[in-house]
Scaffold this motif. Structure first.
Motif, mmCIF file in Angstrom:
data_model
loop_
_atom_site.group_PDB
_atom_site.id
_atom_site.type_symbol
_atom_site.label_atom_id
_atom_site.label_comp_id
_atom_site.label_asym_id
_atom_site.label_seq_id
_atom_site.Cartn_x
_atom_site.Cartn_y
_atom_site.Cartn_z
ATOM 1 N N ALA A 1 38.295 -0.739 1.901
ATOM 2 C CA ALA A 1 38.415 -2.188 2.073
ATOM 3 C C ALA A 1 39.685 -2.527 2.843
ATOM 4 O O ALA A 1 39.669 -3.309 3.804
ATOM 5 N N LEU A 2 40.791 -1.942 2.429
ATOM 6 C CA LEU A 2 42.069 -2.210 3.084
ATOM 7 C C LEU A 2 42.084 -1.659 4.509
ATOM 8 O O LEU A 2 42.670 -2.269 5.410
ATOM 9 N N HIS A 3 41.435 -0.506 4.703
ATOM 10 C CA HIS A 3 41.352 0.072 6.043
ATOM 11 C C HIS A 3 40.568 -0.838 6.976
ATOM 12 O O HIS A 3 40.813 -0.856 8.195
ATOM 13 N N GLY A 4 39.639 -1.602 6.423
ATOM 14 C CA GLY A 4 38.874 -2.544 7.232
ATOM 15 C C GLY A 4 39.628 -3.813 7.555
ATOM 16 O O GLY A 4 39.123 -4.666 8.292
ATOM 17 N N GLY A 5 40.834 -3.950 6.983
ATOM 18 C CA GLY A 5 41.651 -5.123 7.276
ATOM 19 C C GLY A 5 41.671 -6.159 6.173
ATOM 20 O O GLY A 5 42.118 -7.291 6.390
ATOM 21 N N ALA A 6 41.203 -5.794 4.976
ATOM 22 C CA ALA A 6 41.219 -6.746 3.862
ATOM 23 C C ALA A 6 42.658 -7.105 3.498
ATOM 24 O O ALA A 6 43.564 -6.283 3.587
ATOM 25 N N HIS A 7 42.848 -8.339 3.046
ATOM 26 C CA HIS A 7 44.163 -8.809 2.604
ATOM 27 C C HIS A 7 44.423 -8.481 1.141
ATOM 28 O O HIS A 7 45.460 -8.824 0.597
ATOM 29 N N GLY A 8 43.479 -7.826 0.512
ATOM 30 C CA GLY A 8 43.574 -7.456 -0.890
ATOM 31 C C GLY A 8 42.186 -7.143 -1.384
ATOM 32 O O GLY A 8 41.219 -7.168 -0.607
ATOM 33 N N VAL A 9 42.057 -6.825 -2.650
ATOM 34 C CA VAL A 9 40.742 -6.607 -3.244
ATOM 35 C C VAL A 9 40.673 -7.345 -4.572
ATOM 36 O O VAL A 9 41.676 -7.550 -5.241
ATOM 37 N N SER A 10 39.465 -7.743 -4.907
ATOM 38 C CA SER A 10 39.188 -8.324 -6.218
ATOM 39 C C SER A 10 38.300 -7.344 -6.963
ATOM 40 O O SER A 10 37.308 -6.859 -6.415
#
Length: 338
Positions: A290-299
């Motif tokens: 998720a973060l590698h895809g550019g997410a600003h965080g995860v829920s």
């Protein structure tokens, strides 16, 4: 029901933001309201949570089940969403829960929801999340029966000479949802320190996701992104039997098409008994991808959307990940600036 103890536990696990269901899928709320029944009679749980969040330095974001509202439909039964064959969408086969879906074409629906959000705006909270605001389809084997064909919608289609499932029919549904979210987000638009989060359905076919959302749900993901500071796609890869790499691709695709920060919601287990939990390696992969895809965080959410049901092992894994991210942010700056 013990806000201080719960938020202390979450803070110790490295959580910095919690999404708190404040308007339930049955229409009840968790505070003293003048327009909806209080789920916890005699207590103002939203106020208690806001106080505890300030003590433990956690951001609190109330979650609103928008068009799921059994209470509203009991008061105004004519506002229920209706499928093409006349089925009123009040049944448990629509979801794992007993969902009652109201139609946004009725003024009383948007007026009631605006009254709820205005009450929430008076609390010391850090944002608001809108979820379950779609025109709800019913799956029947290989066929999907779309809503809404309530009397109000039919009148408007006939008045505008709109044929079923035409581009104009799809456009009208999308404009109806877009207008609703615009009204609900309006009280918060001028608050620069306030987070407006919109939770979206994710589709397995990324090439057609935007069109699929418009046709099936009446939601134009690009349009509703205009009212969101962050979008949260429901990337429940475990339910779709997808590899966690799909989460990365959803994040990339949605970022590119909406130009909006993305925080995907990652399901950590299925709700069936016996519970099917993600293994540590898969949870790590899901977060990292998720973060590698550019997410600003995860829920993170588990069965019943209840983060408290993550296993101790999953908490340890997630906490370790958060600590590593904090370290890299301190050493090299936030990921968004690199």
């Amino acid at each position: 029901m013990q806000p201080d103890a719960e938020l202390k536990r979450l803070a110790n696990n490295g959580v910095n933001t919690i999404f708190v269901i404040t308007k339930e899928s049955d229409g009840r709320v968790f505070y003293d309201s003048d327009v909806a029944p209080n789920q916890a009679h005699g207590r103002d749980l939203l106020g208690e949570l806001a106080d505890a969040a300030a003590v433990h330095d956690i951001n609190i974001v109330p979650t609103i089940f928008v068009l799921c509202d059994k209470y509203l439909l009991e008061q105004y039964p004519e506002t229920v969403q209706v499928a093409r064959e006349g089925t009123e969408i009040r049944y448990p086969n629509v979801s794992a829960e007993h969902m009652h879906w109201a139609c946004p074409s009725h003024d009383i629906v948007s007026e009631h929801l605006q009254a709820v959000t205005k009450e929430i705006a008076d609390y010391d909270v850090d944002g608001i999340q809108f979820t379950h605001f779609e025109f709800q389809p019913i799956g029947n084997d290989e066929s999907n029966y779309l809503s809404c064909y309530c009397e109000k919608c039919r009148e408007q289609y006939e008045l505008q000479s709109v044929s079923e499932r035409s581009s104009a029919w799809i456009d009208r549904r999308c404009m109806q949802i877009d207008s609703l979210l615009r009204k609900l987000s309006e009280p918060f638009r001028d608050r620069s320190d306030f987070l407006v989060n919109i939770e979206l359905e994710a589709f397995s076919n990324l090439e057609t996701a935007i069109d699929d959302s418009r046709k099936m749900l009446g939601v134009d993901q690009c349009d509703v992104a205009e009212y969101a500071d962050i979008l949260t796609p429901r990337t429940a890869h475990i339910d779709l039997d997808m590899h966690p790499v799909w989460i990365r691709e959803v994040v990339r695709s949605l970022r590119q098409q909406t130009n909006t920060p993305i925080t995907p919601s990652i399901r950590t287990g299925r709700g069936e008994r016996p519970f099917n939990r993600l293994e540590d390696d898969e949870l790590v992969s899901a977060i990292q991808l998720a973060l590698h895809g550019g997410a600003h965080g995860v829920s993170l959410f588990s069965d019943g959307a209840n983060i408290g049901r993550l296993t101790p092992e999953q908490w340890n894994t997630a906490t370790k990940m958060f600590d590593e991210l904090d370290y890299f942010d301190r050493e090299y700056g936030p990921a968004g600036t690199r």
